[in-house]
Design a protein around this motif. Structure first.
Motif, PDB file in Angstrom:
ATOM      1  N   ARG A   1       7.135  -9.902  18.831  1.00 19.06           N
ATOM      2  CA  ARG A   1       6.353  -9.770  17.606  1.00 19.06           C
ATOM      3  C   ARG A   1       5.446 -10.981  17.488  1.00 19.06           C
ATOM      4  NH1 ARG A   1      10.805  -9.729  13.146  1.00 19.06           N
ATOM      5  NH2 ARG A   1      11.495 -11.433  14.465  1.00 19.06           N
ATOM      6  N   ASP A   2       4.188 -10.724  17.209  1.00 19.42           N
ATOM      7  CA  ASP A   2       3.320 -11.823  16.818  1.00 19.42           C
ATOM      8  C   ASP A   2       3.526 -12.076  15.336  1.00 19.42           C
ATOM      9  OD1 ASP A   2       1.913 -12.721  19.089  1.00 19.42           O
ATOM     10  OD2 ASP A   2       0.751 -10.870  19.079  1.00 19.42           O
ATOM     11  N   PRO A   3       3.541 -13.338  14.917  1.00 18.13           N
ATOM     12  CA  PRO A   3       3.685 -13.620  13.497  1.00 18.13           C
ATOM     13  C   PRO A   3       2.384 -13.378  12.752  1.00 18.13           C
ATOM     14  CG  PRO A   3       3.355 -15.649  14.702  1.00 18.13           C
ATOM     15  CD  PRO A   3       3.423 -14.553  15.725  1.00 18.13           C
ATOM     16  N   ASP A   4       2.480 -13.474  11.426  1.00 21.76           N
ATOM     17  CA  ASP A   4       1.271 -13.553  10.619  1.00 21.76           C
ATOM     18  C   ASP A   4       0.609 -12.209  10.375  1.00 21.76           C
ATOM     19  OD1 ASP A   4      -0.141 -15.471   9.192  1.00 21.76           O
ATOM     20  OD2 ASP A   4      -1.687 -15.634  10.711  1.00 21.76           O
ATOM     21  N   THR A   5       1.304 -11.090  10.620  1.00 22.01           N
ATOM     22  CA  THR A   5       0.704  -9.771  10.407  1.00 22.01           C
ATOM     23  C   THR A   5       1.122  -9.207   9.058  1.00 22.01           C
ATOM     24  OG1 THR A   5       2.541  -8.744  11.600  1.00 22.01           O
ATOM     25  CG2 THR A   5       0.530  -9.182  12.841  1.00 22.01           C
ATOM     26  N   MET A   6       0.200  -8.469   8.441  1.00 21.37           N
ATOM     27  CA  MET A   6       0.429  -7.923   7.107  1.00 21.37           C
ATOM     28  C   MET A   6      -0.247  -6.565   7.003  1.00 21.37           C
ATOM     29  SD  MET A   6      -0.521  -9.776   3.498  1.00 21.37           S
ATOM     30  CE  MET A   6      -0.062  -9.086   1.909  1.00 21.37           C
ATOM     31  N   ASN A   7       0.531  -5.494   6.802  1.00 19.18           N
ATOM     32  CA  ASN A   7      -0.024  -4.158   6.606  1.00 19.18           C
ATOM     33  C   ASN A   7      -0.348  -3.969   5.132  1.00 19.18           C
ATOM     34  OD1 ASN A   7       0.365  -3.560   9.301  1.00 19.18           O
ATOM     35  ND2 ASN A   7       2.370  -2.632   8.966  1.00 19.18           N
ATOM     36  N   ASN A   8      -1.604  -3.644   4.834  1.00 16.39           N
ATOM     37  CA  ASN A   8      -2.055  -3.652   3.443  1.00 16.39           C
ATOM     38  C   ASN A   8      -2.415  -2.294   2.870  1.00 16.39           C
ATOM     39  OD1 ASN A   8      -1.825  -6.461   3.196  1.00 16.39           O
ATOM     40  ND2 ASN A   8      -3.826  -6.768   4.148  1.00 16.39           N
ATOM     41  N   GLY A   9      -2.890  -1.381   3.690  1.00 15.51           N
ATOM     42  CA  GLY A   9      -3.332  -0.091   3.176  1.00 15.51           C
ATOM     43  C   GLY A   9      -3.000   1.022   4.141  1.00 15.51           C
ATOM     44  N   ILE A  10      -2.734   2.216   3.614  1.00 18.20           N
ATOM     45  CA  ILE A  10      -2.477   3.392   4.443  1.00 18.20           C
ATOM     46  C   ILE A  10      -3.130   4.594   3.770  1.00 18.20           C
ATOM     47  CG2 ILE A  10      -0.193   3.710   3.362  1.00 18.20           C
ATOM     48  CD1 ILE A  10       0.693   4.957   6.085  1.00 18.20           C
ATOM     49  N   SER A  11      -3.870   5.368   4.553  1.00 17.33           N
ATOM     50  CA  SER A  11      -4.625   6.498   4.010  1.00 17.33           C
ATOM     51  C   SER A  11      -3.831   7.788   4.109  1.00 17.33           C
ATOM     52  CB  SER A  11      -5.951   6.654   4.770  1.00 17.33           C
ATOM     53  OG  SER A  11      -5.701   7.163   6.071  1.00 17.33           O
ATOM     54  N   ALA A  12      -4.404   8.851   3.548  1.00 20.32           N
ATOM     55  CA  ALA A  12      -3.778  10.167   3.632  1.00 20.32           C
ATOM     56  C   ALA A  12      -3.675  10.654   5.060  1.00 20.32           C
ATOM     57  CB  ALA A  12      -4.571  11.172   2.795  1.00 20.32           C
ATOM     58  N   THR A  13      -4.520  10.156   5.953  1.00 21.67           N
ATOM     59  CA  THR A  13      -4.500  10.556   7.354  1.00 21.67           C
ATOM     60  C   THR A  13      -3.563   9.687   8.190  1.00 21.67           C
ATOM     61  OG1 THR A  13      -6.380   9.129   7.904  1.00 21.67           O
ATOM     62  CG2 THR A  13      -6.869  11.372   7.175  1.00 21.67           C
ATOM     63  N   GLY A  14      -2.921   8.708   7.575  1.00 20.95           N
ATOM     64  CA  GLY A  14      -2.010   7.829   8.293  1.00 20.95           C
ATOM     65  C   GLY A  14      -2.657   6.609   8.898  1.00 20.95           C
ATOM     66  N   GLU A  15      -3.953   6.421   8.656  1.00 19.51           N
ATOM     67  CA  GLU A  15      -4.634   5.243   9.167  1.00 19.51           C
ATOM     68  C   GLU A  15      -4.188   4.015   8.376  1.00 19.51           C
ATOM     69  OE1 GLU A  15      -9.037   4.788  10.902  1.00 19.51           O
ATOM     70  OE2 GLU A  15      -8.981   5.145   8.748  1.00 19.51           O
TER      71      GLU A  15
ATOM     72  N   SER B   1      -9.022  -8.787  10.995  1.00 16.91           N
ATOM     73  CA  SER B   1      -8.478  -7.557  10.417  1.00 16.91           C
ATOM     74  C   SER B   1      -8.296  -6.504  11.496  1.00 16.91           C
ATOM     75  CB  SER B   1      -9.413  -7.025   9.331  1.00 16.91           C
ATOM     76  OG  SER B   1      -9.472  -7.907   8.228  1.00 16.91           O
ATOM     77  N   TYR B   2      -7.385  -5.553  11.223  1.00 14.00           N
ATOM     78  CA  TYR B   2      -7.163  -4.472  12.182  1.00 14.00           C
ATOM     79  C   TYR B   2      -7.146  -3.115  11.493  1.00 14.00           C
ATOM     80  CZ  TYR B   2      -2.202  -5.252  10.800  1.00 14.00           C
ATOM     81  OH  TYR B   2      -1.032  -5.439  10.114  1.00 14.00           O
ATOM     82  N   ILE B   3      -7.473  -2.092  12.296  1.00 14.02           N
ATOM     83  CA  ILE B   3      -7.317  -0.693  11.921  1.00 14.02           C
ATOM     84  C   ILE B   3      -6.410  -0.081  12.974  1.00 14.02           C
ATOM     85  CG2 ILE B   3      -8.458   1.510  11.478  1.00 14.02           C
ATOM     86  CD1 ILE B   3     -11.058  -0.096  11.024  1.00 14.02           C
ATOM     87  N   ALA B   4      -5.426   0.693  12.547  1.00 17.38           N
ATOM     88  CA  ALA B   4      -4.465   1.253  13.494  1.00 17.38           C
ATOM     89  C   ALA B   4      -4.065   2.652  13.073  1.00 17.38           C
ATOM     90  CB  ALA B   4      -3.229   0.355  13.580  1.00 17.38           C
TER      91      ALA B   4
ATOM     92  N   GLY C   1       0.810  -1.220   0.000  1.00 17.00           N
ATOM     93  CA  GLY C   1       0.000   0.000   0.000  1.00 17.00           C
ATOM     94  C   GLY C   1       0.839   1.264   0.000  1.00 17.00           C
ATOM     95  N   ILE C   2       0.232   2.369  -0.446  1.00 20.35           N
ATOM     96  CA  ILE C   2       0.890   3.676  -0.485  1.00 20.35           C
ATOM     97  C   ILE C   2      -0.167   4.754  -0.290  1.00 20.35           C
ATOM     98  CG2 ILE C   2       0.680   3.805  -3.014  1.00 20.35           C
ATOM     99  CD1 ILE C   2       3.371   5.325  -3.032  1.00 20.35           C
ATOM    100  N   ASN C   3       0.197   5.829   0.410  1.00 19.94           N
ATOM    101  CA  ASN C   3      -0.730   6.953   0.563  1.00 19.94           C
ATOM    102  C   ASN C   3      -0.253   8.142  -0.275  1.00 19.94           C
ATOM    103  OD1 ASN C   3       1.337   8.132   2.063  1.00 19.94           O
ATOM    104  ND2 ASN C   3       0.263   8.053   4.014  1.00 19.94           N
ATOM    105  N   PRO C   4      -1.039   9.231  -0.357  1.00 18.21           N
ATOM    106  CA  PRO C   4      -0.652  10.355  -1.211  1.00 18.21           C
ATOM    107  C   PRO C   4       0.687  10.981  -0.834  1.00 18.21           C
ATOM    108  CG  PRO C   4      -2.975  10.508  -0.670  1.00 18.21           C
ATOM    109  CD  PRO C   4      -2.412   9.409   0.180  1.00 18.21           C
ATOM    110  N   GLN C   5       1.058  10.894   0.450  1.00 16.85           N
ATOM    111  CA  GLN C   5       2.327  11.467   0.872  1.00 16.85           C
ATOM    112  C   GLN C   5       3.526  10.621   0.468  1.00 16.85           C
ATOM    113  OE1 GLN C   5      -0.513  11.197   2.552  1.00 16.85           O
ATOM    114  NE2 GLN C   5      -0.565  12.448   4.404  1.00 16.85           N
ATOM    115  N   GLY C   6       3.284   9.347   0.104  1.00 19.21           N
ATOM    116  CA  GLY C   6       4.379   8.469  -0.290  1.00 19.21           C
ATOM    117  C   GLY C   6       4.816   7.489   0.766  1.00 19.21           C
ATOM    118  N   GLU C   7       4.100   7.400   1.878  1.00 16.95           N
ATOM    119  CA  GLU C   7       4.415   6.382   2.878  1.00 16.95           C
ATOM    120  C   GLU C   7       3.993   5.017   2.339  1.00 16.95           C
ATOM    121  OE1 GLU C   7       3.965   8.407   7.179  1.00 16.95           O
ATOM    122  OE2 GLU C   7       2.155   8.523   5.941  1.00 16.95           O
TER     123      GLU C   7
END
Length: 329
Positions: free
Chosen positions: A200-214, A225-228, A153-159
């Motif tokens: 660290r817990d295994p099995d985690t995958m970050n998939n999306g990031i918004s313009a607000t950093g969510e 699923s998680y929201i962070a 995933g990528i947000n508008p800022q480039g993260e």
């Protein structure tokens, strides 16, 4: 060193804190656009940005020819960028497979590619690939196996966000990561006790990031699923207790992905007979199934509510775009 970024709950403790939607039902939808790479065997739409540009993958069972341009693609998996209904093939130089997975509003594509049996992340913008992008070796405990870095995933800022695999491609050894605007990678740390800053817990995958950093992601094998945000977990959720994989999030806080008919926590790692879903920032959740399709998966969403994904019916697997017009505020 470890970067102590998001403070996630231990997997063994988290199921009591999971939010579930009650009795989710599927809405039958007709795509606003069917996305089929010309001449391909199958097509997946993976990401969509605010200008409406789409990225994804296409597969050629054997070498295939684009009948519009005459371009020949070898058998295997290739990426594409769709702008103003014109397709551009995306192949990282030297790669055996290229999988774009997200696109920012300024047109920067993020994804992954395979070269010599190892997966690396990449970005692409204005005809230029930047590769390889890999998390630091210091993140790995075991240096004996091939190390894979997946860009998702990528947000508008480039993260950028994604995951890396500790032991080859075993899903239960993967961990989420974030690459910030300073270029530094931050590892997802999941404390197991007060003051714990290394576990660290295994099995985690970050998939999306918004313009607000969510950030949205998944415990892959358990189907939760998680929201962070930068302060830690905001929500753990499933769709009616089903196997649920969140993949995209927009600036409104709308989250998309897909869920299966199997129960979360069963540990088999795959949503069976998946349907797409959209979860609003207030937690309202609805399902989507393309009319006539046996399965529907949603991978991305933009701020206007355009969702991008894939469906399978009796003619094969196709990408699609559909606009959700009745989202609650």
């Amino acid at each position: 060193m470890r970067f102590h970024w998001l403070r996630f709950l231990p997997l063994a403790l988290m199921f009591g804190d999971v939010t579930t939607a009650s009795a989710i039902t599927n809405q039958s939808i007709v795509p606003a656009m069917v996305v089929d790479y010309p001449g391909a065997t199958s097509t997946q739409a993976r990401g969509i940005n605010n200008p409406g540009e789409i990225v994804g993958t296409f597969v050629c069972a054997t070498a295939c020819i684009n009948p519009i341009t005459g371009q020949v693609s070898t058998a295997g998996t290739h990426g594409f960028l769709l702008e103003s209904r014109a397709y551009t093939r995306l192949d990282v130089p030297g790669a055996s497979a290229t999988i774009p997975r997200g696109i920012s509003s300024n047109g920067t594509v993020v994804g992954q590619y395979t070269a010599s049996g190892v997966i690396h992340a990449f970005t692409y913008v204005d005809g230029t690939f930047t590769f390889p992008i890999d998390v630091p070796l210091a993140f790995f405990d075991n240096l004996g196996n091939p190390k894979h870095t997946l860009g998702v995933g990528i947000n508008p800022q480039g993260e950028l966000v994604g995951c890396f695999h500790e032991d080859n491609l075993v899903m239960t050894t993967m961990h989420g990561w974030l690459r910030g605007l300073d270029g530094d990678f931050h590892e997802l740390v999941t404390p197991h006790a007060p003051g714990d800053t290394t576990s660290r817990d295994p099995d985690t995958m970050n998939n999306g990031i918004s313009a607000t950093g969510e950030i949205v992601g998944i415990y892959f094998s358990s189907g939760v699923s998680y929201i962070a945000d930068e302060s830690g977990i905001v929500t753990l959720f499933t769709a009616d207790g089903k196997f649920t994989h969140a993949y995209g999030v927009n600036a409104r806080g709308d989250v998309v992905g897909f869920y299966g008919t199997n129960q979360a926590g069963t540990g088999n790692g795959v949503p069976t007979s998946p349907s797409g879903f959209l979860r609003t920032r207030k937690g309202d959740l609805r399902g989507f199934l393309v009319a006539g399709a046996s399965t529907t998966q949603v991978w991305g969403i933009n701020d206007a509510g355009d969702i991008a994904g894939q469906y399978t019916n009796n003619t094969g697997t196709h990408g699609f775009v559909y606009r959700v017009t009745d989202r609650k505020p």
